[in-house]
Design a protein around this motif. Structure first.
Motif, short mmCIF file in Angstrom:
data_model
loop_
_atom_site.label_atom_id
_atom_site.label_comp_id
_atom_site.label_asym_id
_atom_site.label_seq_id
_atom_site.Cartn_x
_atom_site.Cartn_y
_atom_site.Cartn_z
N PHE A 110 0.83 -1.20 0.00
CA PHE A 110 0.00 0.00 0.00
C PHE A 110 0.86 1.25 0.00
O PHE A 110 0.62 2.20 -0.76
CB PHE A 110 -0.93 0.01 1.21
CG PHE A 110 -1.44 1.37 1.58
CD1 PHE A 110 -2.42 1.99 0.82
CD2 PHE A 110 -0.91 2.06 2.67
CE1 PHE A 110 -2.86 3.28 1.14
CE2 PHE A 110 -1.35 3.33 3.00
CZ PHE A 110 -2.33 3.94 2.23
N ALA A 111 1.86 1.29 0.89
CA ALA A 111 2.72 2.46 0.99
C ALA A 111 3.42 2.74 -0.33
O ALA A 111 3.53 3.90 -0.76
CB ALA A 111 3.74 2.27 2.11
N GLU A 112 3.89 1.70 -1.00
CA GLU A 112 4.57 1.88 -2.28
C GLU A 112 3.60 2.36 -3.36
O GLU A 112 3.94 3.24 -4.16
CB GLU A 112 5.24 0.57 -2.69
CG GLU A 112 6.40 0.16 -1.78
CD GLU A 112 6.89 -1.24 -2.05
OE1 GLU A 112 6.29 -1.93 -2.91
OE2 GLU A 112 7.88 -1.66 -1.42
N ALA A 113 2.40 1.77 -3.38
CA ALA A 113 1.40 2.18 -4.37
C ALA A 113 0.98 3.62 -4.16
O ALA A 113 0.79 4.39 -5.12
CB ALA A 113 0.18 1.25 -4.32
N PHE A 114 0.83 4.03 -2.90
CA PHE A 114 0.45 5.40 -2.57
C PHE A 114 1.52 6.37 -3.05
O PHE A 114 1.21 7.41 -3.66
CB PHE A 114 0.24 5.51 -1.06
CG PHE A 114 -0.36 6.81 -0.61
CD1 PHE A 114 -1.73 6.92 -0.39
CD2 PHE A 114 0.43 7.93 -0.37
CE1 PHE A 114 -2.30 8.11 0.04
CE2 PHE A 114 -0.12 9.13 0.06
CZ PHE A 114 -1.49 9.22 0.27
N PHE A 115 2.77 6.05 -2.78
CA PHE A 115 3.85 6.92 -3.21
C PHE A 115 3.92 7.01 -4.73
O PHE A 115 4.09 8.09 -5.31
CB PHE A 115 5.18 6.42 -2.66
CG PHE A 115 6.37 7.06 -3.30
CD1 PHE A 115 6.58 8.42 -3.16
CD2 PHE A 115 7.25 6.33 -4.06
CE1 PHE A 115 7.67 9.03 -3.77
CE2 PHE A 115 8.33 6.92 -4.67
CZ PHE A 115 8.55 8.28 -4.53
N GLU A 116 3.77 5.88 -5.41
CA GLU A 116 3.81 5.90 -6.87
C GLU A 116 2.65 6.73 -7.43
O GLU A 116 2.78 7.37 -8.47
CB GLU A 116 3.74 4.47 -7.41
CG GLU A 116 4.99 3.64 -7.18
CD GLU A 116 6.18 4.14 -7.97
OE1 GLU A 116 5.98 4.87 -8.96
OE2 GLU A 116 7.32 3.84 -7.59
N ALA A 117 1.51 6.69 -6.75
CA ALA A 117 0.34 7.42 -7.25
C ALA A 117 0.45 8.92 -7.02
O ALA A 117 0.06 9.71 -7.88
CB ALA A 117 -0.92 6.89 -6.56
N TYR A 118 0.97 9.33 -5.86
CA TYR A 118 0.88 10.73 -5.45
C TYR A 118 2.21 11.44 -5.25
O TYR A 118 2.22 12.64 -5.00
CB TYR A 118 0.08 10.84 -4.16
CG TYR A 118 -1.31 10.29 -4.23
CD1 TYR A 118 -2.27 10.87 -5.06
CD2 TYR A 118 -1.68 9.18 -3.47
CE1 TYR A 118 -3.55 10.36 -5.12
CE2 TYR A 118 -2.97 8.68 -3.52
CZ TYR A 118 -3.90 9.27 -4.36
OH TYR A 118 -5.17 8.76 -4.42
N ASP A 119 3.32 10.68 -5.30
CA ASP A 119 4.61 11.28 -4.96
C ASP A 119 4.58 11.87 -3.56
O ASP A 119 5.16 12.92 -3.28
CB ASP A 119 5.00 12.35 -5.97
CG ASP A 119 6.50 12.68 -5.91
OD1 ASP A 119 7.26 11.85 -5.40
OD2 ASP A 119 6.88 13.78 -6.36
N ARG A 120 3.87 11.20 -2.68
CA ARG A 120 3.71 11.61 -1.28
C ARG A 120 3.81 10.36 -0.41
O ARG A 120 3.51 9.24 -0.86
CB ARG A 120 2.34 12.26 -1.05
CG ARG A 120 2.13 13.57 -1.79
CD ARG A 120 2.68 14.74 -1.01
NE ARG A 120 1.89 14.97 0.20
CZ ARG A 120 0.72 15.60 0.22
NH1 ARG A 120 0.17 16.05 -0.90
NH2 ARG A 120 0.09 15.80 1.37
N THR A 121 4.17 10.55 0.83
CA THR A 121 4.20 9.45 1.79
C THR A 121 2.85 9.34 2.49
O THR A 121 2.33 10.33 2.99
CB THR A 121 5.32 9.68 2.83
OG1 THR A 121 6.58 9.77 2.16
CG2 THR A 121 5.36 8.52 3.83
N ALA A 122 2.29 8.15 2.52
CA ALA A 122 1.01 7.92 3.19
C ALA A 122 1.19 8.03 4.70
O ALA A 122 2.21 7.64 5.25
CB ALA A 122 0.47 6.54 2.85
N ASP A 123 0.16 8.56 5.37
CA ASP A 123 0.17 8.56 6.82
C ASP A 123 -0.94 7.64 7.34
O ASP A 123 -1.60 6.93 6.58
CB ASP A 123 0.08 9.98 7.39
CG ASP A 123 -1.29 10.63 7.21
OD1 ASP A 123 -2.25 9.97 6.78
OD2 ASP A 123 -1.40 11.84 7.54
N THR A 124 -1.13 7.67 8.65
CA THR A 124 -2.14 6.82 9.30
C THR A 124 -3.51 7.02 8.69
O THR A 124 -4.25 6.05 8.44
CB THR A 124 -2.20 7.15 10.80
OG1 THR A 124 -0.92 6.87 11.39
CG2 THR A 124 -3.29 6.35 11.50
#
Length: 454
Positions: A361-375
């Motif tokens: 999930f964290a990797e997919a989120f970063f690839e999608a948004y160029d942002r780090t996911a939080d809680t």
């Protein structure tokens, strides 16, 4: 005049709906929470500098290694503020057949960064589900309501979403005061309210239509008090708390447990979110009364200001905060002053927590948004996917969706997502544990000492 819409990198236009005033064309870089590539590189939770992601956009098929960009149509609803629609595809046929889910969050105001993470987490779930064919061949459409983190606006947003017969369920709200304001409205309309952020003890109680996928403040406040006394071995604490439903409820749970276990609370200082800007006197009082730790029962912005006020006076007392403190903006606002701050949270987006599913999930989120996911992104991602499963089972039927949730009362019936197993008690509360994270070198990492079993 039509609205300019970017869908999967393609520019199209759509006429505004009858009876609604269309907003002018939007520049994504000026819309709070708009899903656009970040301009300033940051670091992942691993501590390694982030590599430049490829400048590619997610198409209708979806997939890893792509960047998400979809349409945001702003519709002005007289006194209701803005409702924004995330459209999953082009053409009137797709729009007519879409399954519509509301998402109510603070998209503007001091809590906008929290609402932004909610929107991105749920949005990622929507895009990935639509890439697999949606639900029964129908695409999912998220309809966003900006409650600004305020009770009065939350009631307006809830009314608009609940009275729209096309909205089958609502993810939200974030702030407890907003969920409490919306609860009777959603209940009266018979639409599920599913919060990935509200922790006040009364949020779910008294309604058959409200659920959440994280713990409540009675558990959280008591756990923090025990952590301070039993794990850290401290005897005297001061409390600074936001004078709203979340801040008061969490403070009361902490103070009640502190009294029970012999942890002395030397001071309790309330403040008004977005109003109180100077915390010098409150931290000076805590220091003068011999506080060995300061507990912050509020949100990230005030937590950063409190830490800055203390460090500015040379006060080195450690801090611990409730889950409202965790945000990518805490470090951005507080800088070195928040280094070492402890925070309780229901989940940590970190390689050492959650296993392979959480890391994916964290990797997919970063690839999608160029942002780090939080809680809050993780909880919203889980909330959306759990809701999609309910719709797949019960159909886009409000009562059927609610009944599906009401049956999830044991670990065997739980939804298993990146933040763990989600199932509910008789009130709709979630039975989920917590973690302690700490700010280290500007990043959130698991604390060396975690919560002891109750």
């Amino acid at each position: 005049m039509g609205l300019s819409i970017a869908i999967a990198g393609v520019m199209t236009t759509r006429a505004p709906r009858d009876g609604l005033a269309a907003a002018p064309s939007l520049d994504a870089s000026h819309v709070p929470g708009m899903l656009v590539p970040a301009r300033t590189p940051t670091r992942l939770a691993t501590g390694h500098p982030r590599r430049a992601a490829p400048r590619r956009w997610l198409n209708e098929a979806g997939g890893h290694g792509m960047r998400i960009r979809w349409a945001m149509v702003v519709v002005m609803l007289s006194s209701a503020g803005a409702l924004m629609v995330s459209t999953p595809g082009c053409g009137s046929d797709a729009e007519r057949s879409a399954i519509r889910v509301g998402l109510a969050a603070p998209l503007t105001g001091s809590g906008a960064v929290l609402g932004e993470q909610m929107r991105m987490g749920a949005g990622l779930a929507m895009v990935r589900r639509n890439a697999k064919g949606g639900i029964g061949g129908r695409p999912i459409e998220l309809v966003y309501g900006d409650d600004r983190g305020r009770e009065s606006q939350a009631a307006i947003v809830a009314e608009r979403l609940a009275q729209d017969p096309g909205i089958v369920a609502v993810i939200g709200h974030f702030n407890s005061v907003c969920s409490l304001a919306g609860k009777p409205i959603y209940g009266a309309a018979g639409v599920l309210q599913f919060s990935p952020g509200s922790t006040n003890v009364d949020v779910c109680r008294g309604s058959d239509w409200t659920f959440r996928n994280l713990y409540s403040d009675d558990y959280q406040g008591q756990a923090i008090a025990r952590y301070v006394a039993n794990t850290l071995g401290l005897q005297r604490a001061a409390v600074l708390y936001d004078n709203d439903a979340y801040g008061i409820g969490l403070k009361d749970a902490f103070a009640g447990e502190a009294e029970r276990i012999g942890l002395e609370v030397v001071s309790e200082s309330p403040y008004a979110r977005e109003v109180t800007l100077d915390f010098s006197a409150a931290v000076a009082e805590a220091d003068s009364l011999g506080a060995e730790i300061i507990f912050i029962s509020g949100l990230y912005n005030e937590a950063a200001l409190i830490a800055m006020a203390a460090r500015g006076q040379g006060i080195q007392t450690p801090f611990i905060g409730g889950d409202g403190v965790i945000s990518e903006a805490l470090v951005r606002v507080g800088g070195d002053a928040v280094e070492g701050m402890l925070i309780m949270t229901t989940f940590i987006v970190h390689p050492d927590v959650g296993g392979a599913a959480a890391q994916e999930f964290a990797e997919a989120f970063f690839e999608a948004y160029d942002r780090t996911a939080d809680t809050w992104a993780a909880l919203s991602y889980d909330a959306a996917n759990q809701l999609f499963e309910a719709i797949e089972d019960a159909g886009p039927d409000r009562k059927g969706i609610r009944d599906y949730f009401a049956r999830m009362t044991s670990p065997e019936r739980a939804y298993h997502g990146v933040t763990g197993a989600t199932y509910f008690d008789e009130n709709g509360d979630c039975l989920k544990p917590g973690y302690i994270t700490v700010v280290r070198n500007g990043e959130y990492v698991p604390a060396a000492r975690q919560l002891a079993a109750p």
